[in-house]
Design a protein around this motif. Structure first.
Motif, PDB file in Angstrom:
ATOM      1  N   ASP A   5       0.877  -1.173   0.000  1.00 30.96           N
ATOM      2  CA  ASP A   5       0.000   0.000   0.000  1.00 30.96           C
ATOM      3  C   ASP A   5       0.919   1.230   0.000  1.00 30.96           C
ATOM      4  O   ASP A   5       2.138   1.098   0.079  1.00 30.96           O
ATOM      5  CB  ASP A   5      -0.942   0.005   1.226  1.00 30.96           C
ATOM      6  CG  ASP A   5      -2.280   0.699   0.920  1.00 30.96           C
ATOM      7  OD1 ASP A   5      -2.259   1.930   0.702  1.00 30.96           O
ATOM      8  OD2 ASP A   5      -3.321   0.025   0.891  1.00 30.96           O
ATOM      9  N   ILE A   6       0.306   2.408  -0.093  1.00 30.16           N
ATOM     10  CA  ILE A   6       1.096   3.640  -0.069  1.00 30.16           C
ATOM     11  C   ILE A   6       1.721   3.833   1.323  1.00 30.16           C
ATOM     12  O   ILE A   6       1.234   3.262   2.301  1.00 30.16           O
ATOM     13  CB  ILE A   6       0.242   4.872  -0.463  1.00 30.16           C
ATOM     14  CG1 ILE A   6      -1.040   4.928   0.391  1.00 30.16           C
ATOM     15  CG2 ILE A   6      -0.102   4.829  -1.933  1.00 30.16           C
ATOM     16  CD1 ILE A   6      -1.879   6.168   0.169  1.00 30.16           C
ATOM     17  N   ASN A   9      -0.422   4.445   4.484  1.00 27.95           N
ATOM     18  CA  ASN A   9      -1.455   3.471   4.878  1.00 27.95           C
ATOM     19  C   ASN A   9      -1.286   3.034   6.338  1.00 27.95           C
ATOM     20  O   ASN A   9      -0.172   2.979   6.866  1.00 27.95           O
ATOM     21  CB  ASN A   9      -1.353   2.248   3.963  1.00 27.95           C
ATOM     22  CG  ASN A   9      -2.405   1.212   4.274  1.00 27.95           C
ATOM     23  OD1 ASN A   9      -3.599   1.519   4.276  1.00 27.95           O
ATOM     24  ND2 ASN A   9      -1.992  -0.004   4.559  1.00 27.95           N
ATOM     25  N   ARG A  38       4.984   1.143  -0.611  1.00 30.88           N
ATOM     26  CA  ARG A  38       5.301   1.914  -1.816  1.00 30.88           C
ATOM     27  C   ARG A  38       4.111   1.884  -2.771  1.00 30.88           C
ATOM     28  O   ARG A  38       3.374   0.909  -2.824  1.00 30.88           O
ATOM     29  CB  ARG A  38       6.505   1.312  -2.554  1.00 30.88           C
ATOM     30  CG  ARG A  38       7.764   1.243  -1.741  1.00 30.88           C
ATOM     31  CD  ARG A  38       8.980   1.239  -2.641  1.00 30.88           C
ATOM     32  NE  ARG A  38       9.238   2.563  -3.173  1.00 30.88           N
ATOM     33  CZ  ARG A  38      10.103   2.811  -4.155  1.00 30.88           C
ATOM     34  NH1 ARG A  38      10.759   1.827  -4.722  1.00 30.88           N
ATOM     35  NH2 ARG A  38      10.294   4.048  -4.580  1.00 30.88           N
ATOM     36  N   SER A  39       3.957   2.954  -3.539  1.00 29.87           N
ATOM     37  CA  SER A  39       2.879   2.991  -4.533  1.00 29.87           C
ATOM     38  C   SER A  39       3.065   1.880  -5.558  1.00 29.87           C
ATOM     39  O   SER A  39       4.192   1.577  -5.966  1.00 29.87           O
ATOM     40  CB  SER A  39       2.891   4.344  -5.247  1.00 29.87           C
ATOM     41  OG  SER A  39       2.058   4.286  -6.389  1.00 29.87           O
ATOM     42  N   PHE A  40       1.928   1.315  -6.019  1.00 24.64           N
ATOM     43  CA  PHE A  40       2.045   0.301  -7.075  1.00 24.64           C
ATOM     44  C   PHE A  40       2.263   0.926  -8.445  1.00 24.64           C
ATOM     45  O   PHE A  40       2.413   0.232  -9.425  1.00 24.64           O
ATOM     46  CB  PHE A  40       0.868  -0.678  -7.062  1.00 24.64           C
ATOM     47  CG  PHE A  40      -0.518  -0.078  -6.939  1.00 24.64           C
ATOM     48  CD1 PHE A  40      -0.918   1.011  -7.689  1.00 24.64           C
ATOM     49  CD2 PHE A  40      -1.443  -0.657  -6.070  1.00 24.64           C
ATOM     50  CE1 PHE A  40      -2.190   1.540  -7.584  1.00 24.64           C
ATOM     51  CE2 PHE A  40      -2.730  -0.144  -5.959  1.00 24.64           C
ATOM     52  CZ  PHE A  40      -3.102   0.966  -6.718  1.00 24.64           C
ATOM     53  N   TYR A  41       2.267   2.266  -8.521  1.00 26.43           N
ATOM     54  CA  TYR A  41       2.622   2.920  -9.788  1.00 26.43           C
ATOM     55  C   TYR A  41       4.134   3.092  -9.835  1.00 26.43           C
ATOM     56  O   TYR A  41       4.668   4.211  -9.837  1.00 26.43           O
ATOM     57  CB  TYR A  41       1.889   4.252  -9.935  1.00 26.43           C
ATOM     58  CG  TYR A  41       0.391   4.066 -10.029  1.00 26.43           C
ATOM     59  CD1 TYR A  41      -0.152   3.158 -10.939  1.00 26.43           C
ATOM     60  CD2 TYR A  41      -0.473   4.777  -9.211  1.00 26.43           C
ATOM     61  CE1 TYR A  41      -1.531   2.971 -11.019  1.00 26.43           C
ATOM     62  CE2 TYR A  41      -1.851   4.594  -9.299  1.00 26.43           C
ATOM     63  CZ  TYR A  41      -2.368   3.694 -10.195  1.00 26.43           C
ATOM     64  OH  TYR A  41      -3.730   3.503 -10.287  1.00 26.43           O
ATOM     65  N   ALA A  56      -7.093  -5.662  -5.167  1.00 28.68           N
ATOM     66  CA  ALA A  56      -8.542  -5.523  -5.054  1.00 28.68           C
ATOM     67  C   ALA A  56      -8.939  -4.084  -4.737  1.00 28.68           C
ATOM     68  O   ALA A  56      -8.455  -3.486  -3.765  1.00 28.68           O
ATOM     69  CB  ALA A  56      -9.088  -6.457  -3.976  1.00 28.68           C
ATOM     70  N   ILE A  57      -9.787  -3.518  -5.566  1.00 28.71           N
ATOM     71  CA  ILE A  57     -10.445  -2.218  -5.323  1.00 28.71           C
ATOM     72  C   ILE A  57      -9.423  -1.139  -4.945  1.00 28.71           C
ATOM     73  O   ILE A  57      -9.572  -0.408  -3.966  1.00 28.71           O
ATOM     74  CB  ILE A  57     -11.536  -2.335  -4.228  1.00 28.71           C
ATOM     75  CG1 ILE A  57     -12.383  -3.589  -4.446  1.00 28.71           C
ATOM     76  CG2 ILE A  57     -12.457  -1.135  -4.209  1.00 28.71           C
ATOM     77  CD1 ILE A  57     -13.174  -3.622  -5.755  1.00 28.71           C
ATOM     78  N   ALA A  58      -8.374  -1.040  -5.724  1.00 29.29           N
ATOM     79  CA  ALA A  58      -7.324  -0.068  -5.423  1.00 29.29           C
ATOM     80  C   ALA A  58      -6.848   0.709  -6.657  1.00 29.29           C
ATOM     81  O   ALA A  58      -6.489   1.879  -6.541  1.00 29.29           O
ATOM     82  CB  ALA A  58      -6.137  -0.771  -4.764  1.00 29.29           C
ATOM     83  N   TRP A  61      -7.591   4.432  -7.816  1.00 29.02           N
ATOM     84  CA  TRP A  61      -6.896   5.607  -7.265  1.00 29.02           C
ATOM     85  C   TRP A  61      -5.760   5.948  -8.210  1.00 29.02           C
ATOM     86  O   TRP A  61      -4.866   5.125  -8.425  1.00 29.02           O
ATOM     87  CB  TRP A  61      -6.336   5.315  -5.864  1.00 29.02           C
ATOM     88  CG  TRP A  61      -7.429   5.149  -4.853  1.00 29.02           C
ATOM     89  CD1 TRP A  61      -7.973   3.975  -4.445  1.00 29.02           C
ATOM     90  CD2 TRP A  61      -8.122   6.186  -4.148  1.00 29.02           C
ATOM     91  NE1 TRP A  61      -8.979   4.219  -3.535  1.00 29.02           N
ATOM     92  CE2 TRP A  61      -9.093   5.563  -3.331  1.00 29.02           C
ATOM     93  CE3 TRP A  61      -8.028   7.586  -4.140  1.00 29.02           C
ATOM     94  CZ2 TRP A  61      -9.955   6.296  -2.508  1.00 29.02           C
ATOM     95  CZ3 TRP A  61      -8.894   8.313  -3.318  1.00 29.02           C
ATOM     96  CH2 TRP A  61      -9.833   7.664  -2.515  1.00 29.02           C
TER      97      TRP A  61
HETATM   98  C1  LIG Z   1     -10.648   0.035  -0.838  1.00 22.68           C
HETATM   99  S1  LIG Z   1      -9.009  -0.154  -0.224  1.00 22.68           S
HETATM  100  C2  LIG Z   1      -8.742  -1.878  -0.634  1.00 22.68           C
HETATM  101  C3  LIG Z   1      -7.783  -2.527   0.315  1.00 22.68           C
HETATM  102  C4  LIG Z   1      -7.555  -4.015   0.097  1.00 22.68           C
HETATM  103  N1  LIG Z   1      -6.968  -4.278  -1.207  1.00 22.68           N
HETATM  104  C5  LIG Z   1      -8.822  -4.801   0.277  1.00 22.68           C
HETATM  105  O1  LIG Z   1      -9.295  -5.393  -0.704  1.00 22.68           O
HETATM  106  O2  LIG Z   1      -9.355  -4.810   1.387  1.00 22.68           O
HETATM  107  C6  LIG Z   1      -8.009   0.735  -1.420  1.00 22.68           C
HETATM  108  C7  LIG Z   1      -6.554   0.817  -1.025  1.00 22.68           C
HETATM  109  O3  LIG Z   1      -5.783   1.278  -2.145  1.00 22.68           O
HETATM  110  C8  LIG Z   1      -4.682   1.969  -1.626  1.00 22.68           C
HETATM  111  N2  LIG Z   1      -3.997   2.735  -2.676  1.00 22.68           N
HETATM  112  C9  LIG Z   1      -4.399   3.881  -3.267  1.00 22.68           C
HETATM  113  N3  LIG Z   1      -3.475   4.310  -4.155  1.00 22.68           N
HETATM  114  C10 LIG Z   1      -2.460   3.399  -4.129  1.00 22.68           C
HETATM  115  C11 LIG Z   1      -1.212   3.312  -4.815  1.00 22.68           C
HETATM  116  N4  LIG Z   1      -0.836   4.233  -5.707  1.00 22.68           N
HETATM  117  N5  LIG Z   1      -0.405   2.266  -4.516  1.00 22.68           N
HETATM  118  C12 LIG Z   1      -0.781   1.325  -3.625  1.00 22.68           C
HETATM  119  N6  LIG Z   1      -1.969   1.358  -2.954  1.00 22.68           N
HETATM  120  C13 LIG Z   1      -2.791   2.388  -3.191  1.00 22.68           C
HETATM  121  C14 LIG Z   1      -5.323   2.821  -0.543  1.00 22.68           C
HETATM  122  O4  LIG Z   1      -4.369   3.362   0.353  1.00 22.68           O
HETATM  123  C15 LIG Z   1      -6.281   1.816   0.104  1.00 22.68           C
HETATM  124  O5  LIG Z   1      -5.694   1.152   1.179  1.00 22.68           O
END
Ligand SMILES: C[S@@+](CC[C@H](N)C(=O)[O-])C[C@H]1O[C@@H](n2cnc3c(N)ncnc32)[C@H](O)[C@@H]1O
Length: 272
Positions: A5-6, A9, A38-41, A56-58, A61
């Motif tokens: 995660d970022i 987090n 670290r950011s996944f970008y 999942a669901i990330a 962003w």
């Molecule tokens: C809705 S939550 C989902 C968390 C987890 N994957 C789950 O399914 O329970 C979205 C997550 O995406 C993370 N996120 C947003 N931008 C991101 C980035 N650039 N790199 C990694 N994580 C990121 C947020 O910090 C947040 O924790």
């Protein structure tokens, strides 16, 4: 197992869950819990080290707000050059995401992505909820607690890609390898509204409004309110009023607030 995660987090609550949940995977032999902040970008893992990846669901962003969305806080309502800027930022981010994972996955490894998505008509399924949030913030402008300029700079940094936007770089991979990954399966689905389902059982509109507003606050408050030049107490007071208004609107008409989040489900492989 490496959770990513970022940097900002809250990894503590994640590790507490992994420690204490009765179904924790820590009971399995030879599985260890690690994290990378670290950011996944961008690159997170050593080359060719991932055997299975899951997100999942990330990925809705995006890495930054490319332009303020005048007149709304949520990108599906953006029009013209602002809409184009969000779409372009999203495409650039998604390409970096895929290129980074392509370098990190072992040949033959697979990745599952469940990503917040838009239908082809540009709708995410959350428009009623986001309209309620936008209206609640505008009331702060009308009351003089926020300036119009502050409101104009309040944008949630998300872009829900259409299935075509998700699959475009992978289709090119099939034809000669733009990102070095292959799309095995893809689908557009939607997540049923769990809060409305509970309301339809218990008919407790106040509980519905409070739960929905709390959920919304958890993922929108940091990006919308952190940038306001106020004391932390003054910022929280504005946010308290805004999310209380959303709760009121949801309580008044739960059915009108139905939120059916669309999700793209992608199964992706790095060729062996
Ligand atoms: C809705 S939550 C989902 C968390 C987890 N994957 C789950 O399914 O329970 C979205 C997550 O995406 C993370 N996120 C947003 N931008 C991101 C980035 N650039 N790199 C990694 N994580 C990121 C947020 O910090 C947040 O924790």
């Amino acid at each position: 197992m490496v959770h990513t995660d970022i940097p900002a987090n809250d990894f503590s609550s994640l590790f507490e869950t992994i420690e204490d949940d009765p179904d924790t995977y820590l009971t399995l032999n030879g599985v260890y819990a690690l994290a990378a902040g670290r950011s996944f970008y961008g690159r997170i893992f050593p080359p060719e080290s991932l055997t299975l990846a899951w997100s999942a669901i990330a990925v809705h962003w995006i890495s930054r707000v490319p332009m303020p969305i005048h007149g709304h806080v949520y990108s599906p309502f953006a029009t013209g050059e602002v809409r184009d800027a969000f779409r372009e930022q999203s495409a650039a981010d998604w390409r970096i995401f895929l290129e980074s994972r392509a370098a990190e996955m072992r040949p033959g490894a697979e990745m599952l992505v469940v990503g917040g998505a838009n239908r082809d008509d540009g709708q995410s399924g959350a428009e009623p909820l986001m309209n309620a949030l936008d209206a609640a913030i505008r009331e702060e402008v009308s009351a003089g607690a926020l300036t119009r300029e502050e409101y104009d700079h309040m944008s949630i940094p998300t872009w829900n890609r259409t299935l075509a936007e998700f699959t475009a770089p992978l289709d090119r991979a099939d034809r000669g390898g733009a990102v070095g990954l292959r799309l095995l399966e893809s689908d557009l689905a939607f997540a049923p509204d769990a809060y409305l389902a509970a309301y339809r059982e218990d008919h407790d509109a106040h509980q519905f409004g409070a739960a929905l507003s709390g959920f919304l606050r958890a993922f929108t408050e940091p990006s919308l309110f952190a940038g306001l030049m106020r004391t932390p107490g003054a910022r929280t007071a504005i946010a308290d009023r805004v999310y209380a208004r959303v709760a009121e609107a949801a309580t008044a008409d739960p059915e009108a607030m139905e939120t059916l989040w669309h999700v793209a489900v992608l199964r992706i492989a790095k060729p062996a």
